[in-house]
Design an enzyme around this catalytic site. Structure first.
Site, PDB file in Angstrom:
ATOM      1  N   CYS A 104     -23.267  56.380 -32.601  1.00 42.18           N
ATOM      2  CA  CYS A 104     -22.787  57.207 -31.486  1.00 42.18           C
ATOM      3  C   CYS A 104     -21.508  56.650 -30.878  1.00 42.18           C
ATOM      4  O   CYS A 104     -21.417  55.467 -30.561  1.00 42.18           O
ATOM      5  CB  CYS A 104     -23.878  57.318 -30.426  1.00 42.18           C
ATOM      6  SG  CYS A 104     -23.375  58.268 -28.984  1.00 42.18           S
ATOM      7  N   CYS A 157     -20.078  64.141 -29.205  1.00 46.06           N
ATOM      8  CA  CYS A 157     -20.275  63.129 -28.189  1.00 46.06           C
ATOM      9  C   CYS A 157     -19.197  62.054 -28.020  1.00 46.06           C
ATOM     10  O   CYS A 157     -19.102  61.117 -28.812  1.00 46.06           O
ATOM     11  CB  CYS A 157     -21.569  62.436 -28.587  1.00 46.06           C
ATOM     12  SG  CYS A 157     -22.573  62.042 -27.215  1.00 46.06           S
ATOM     13  N   GLU A 211     -16.715  64.259 -20.631  1.00 50.04           N
ATOM     14  CA  GLU A 211     -16.535  65.508 -21.361  1.00 50.04           C
ATOM     15  C   GLU A 211     -17.681  66.473 -21.086  1.00 50.04           C
ATOM     16  O   GLU A 211     -18.794  66.055 -20.794  1.00 50.04           O
ATOM     17  CB  GLU A 211     -16.550  65.223 -22.878  1.00 50.04           C
ATOM     18  CG  GLU A 211     -15.478  64.264 -23.306  1.00 50.04           C
ATOM     19  CD  GLU A 211     -15.659  63.789 -24.734  1.00 50.04           C
ATOM     20  OE1 GLU A 211     -16.289  64.510 -25.536  1.00 50.04           O
ATOM     21  OE2 GLU A 211     -15.178  62.689 -25.034  1.00 50.04           O
ATOM     22  N   CYS A 215     -26.677  53.082 -29.531  1.00 55.17           N
ATOM     23  CA  CYS A 215     -27.041  53.672 -30.824  1.00 55.17           C
ATOM     24  C   CYS A 215     -25.857  53.493 -31.780  1.00 55.17           C
ATOM     25  O   CYS A 215     -24.712  53.751 -31.417  1.00 55.17           O
ATOM     26  CB  CYS A 215     -27.372  55.154 -30.661  1.00 55.17           C
ATOM     27  SG  CYS A 215     -28.784  55.436 -29.581  1.00 55.17           S
ATOM     28  N   CYS A 237     -22.150  54.535 -22.167  1.00 53.61           N
ATOM     29  CA  CYS A 237     -23.609  54.477 -22.326  1.00 53.61           C
ATOM     30  C   CYS A 237     -23.992  53.081 -22.804  1.00 53.61           C
ATOM     31  O   CYS A 237     -23.294  52.485 -23.604  1.00 53.61           O
ATOM     32  CB  CYS A 237     -24.035  55.517 -23.370  1.00 53.61           C
ATOM     33  SG  CYS A 237     -25.819  55.592 -23.647  1.00 53.61           S
TER      34      CYS A 237
END
Ligand code: SAH
Length: 340
Positions: A116, A330, A89, A113, A109
């Protein structure tokens, strides 16, 4: 076949030398690609046919596919499909100072976290340099407008894809490339210390933002696994080294999560931590996602937190919110598309 949008000017010059042609063609081709924005080598008029034929046989100018665009006030969100079918994105935000774009650096990723959406999905692969450059080129074309500011805050941990990231910076910052000034470029990291130190030696005036999100190790360990590898007593001195070497300021991002890191004592501890560091703190109202349980702090709590920092002479702002209605936070659009 290598994609041409992944070459820095220097690499393109070397490429011409390698194929037995002239170095200066590198500059010419760079200007065709980024000043004149050609999409096919057929438009190039100042390089010999035979040389162009070698390029055609070895380099591609393939673009990404835009598979979804969502629009809201002052924000467009783009979902791209890559050549291997993966999705990333990018978000375009209109500010009074210009158009800024938030680009992705990885598919997924690995930083994990807890709050997230991208971290929930794990890393599939790094983005190639050309895949980062093309996010900008394609959005500029779709808009018919120039982008003046770039933030690397989309999907991924940019410092976990450091070499491709630095090449990306060189291409977009090059006066003959996209000519985006280094001071208009920001990279955000969760705090990979060795790369922060490497970055501090890079001779580019690019802004650094740190996803801090907690005033102490106890809270940070709970929400950001990276803190176990590089706790605050390691991260903060690395930032001081960065500040000494670059004479810059660093931005701390701080998402406010209800009941986790938004208490008055957290604000006081954060103010103490910020003291003596040339920094400013960007408070981020949390974008809730369906898949994760954290809650956004109330507006009253956010204001209280802000006031405490202000009273303690910390430079602080609350991030203006864009596109929460269109899943601009995100990784959310990618997750919707892939239904995971
Ligand atoms: N990996 C890098 C850059 C990508 S994340 C980093 O950690 O900085 C960009 C920023 O968005 C980070 O500060 C991240 O913590 C924050 N973020 C992630 N999920 C969010 C959400 N749901 N709401 C608000 N901010 C979020």
């Amino acid at each position: 076949m290598k994609n041409i949008y992944g070459f820095t000017l220097e690499e393109l010059e070397n490429y011409f030398v390698e194929i037995g042609s002239k170095k200066f063609h590198g500059k010419q081709l760079f200007s065709w690609l980024y000043e004149k924005r050609i999409e096919s080598l057929d438009s190039v008029t100042d390089i010999k046919k035979e040389v162009l034929e070698i390029l055609r046989n070895n380099l591609s100018l393939d673009r990404l596919k835009i598979v979804d665009v969502q629009k809201d006030v002052d924000v467009n969100k783009y979902l791209f499909e890559l050549s291997d079918g993966e999705h990333i994105e990018a978000v375009l935000m209109r500010h009074d100072y210009g158009n800024s774009i938030c680009v992705s650096s990885q598919v997924g990723c690995n930083m994990g976290c807890k709050f997230c959406e991208s971290g929930r999905r794990k890393k599939v692969r790094n983005l190639e340099t050309y895949e980062m450059v093309l996010q900008i080129l394609m959005i500029e074309k779709e808009l018919g407008e120039r982008i003046s500011h770039v933030v690397v805050m989309g999907i991924g941990e940019p410092f976990d894809n450091y070499d491709n990231l630095v090449k990306f910076f060189k291409i977009i910052n090059d006066p003959k490339g996209l000519a985006i000034g280094a001071r208009h470029i920001t990279v955000s990291t969760c705090g990979i210390v060795p790369k922060i130190l490497e970055f501090s030696e890079l001779d580019l005036q690019i802004n650094l933002a740190i996803s801090l999100h907690a005033p102490n190790n106890e809270i940070r360990n709970k929400i950001m696994p990276i803190n176990k590898a590089y706790p605050l007593e390691v991260l903060i001195p690395a930032l001081k080294t960065y500040l000494d070497r670059t004479n810059r300021r660093v931005t701390f991002e701080y998402i406010l999560l209800s009941g986790i890191n938004d208490r008055e004592e957290d604000a006081l501890e954060l103010a103490k931590l910020a003291k003596g560091i040339n920094c400013y703190i960007n408070l981020i109202p949390y974008n809730e996602t369906n898949n994760i349980d954290f809650k956004r702090s109330s507006t009253i709590q956010i204001m209280k937190f802000y006031d405490i920092l202000k009273k303690n002479n910390v430079n602080v702002t609350i991030r203006r919110e864009f596109g929460s209605k269109i899943s601009a936070a995100c990784g959310q659009l990618r997750s919707k598309k892939e239904e995971v």
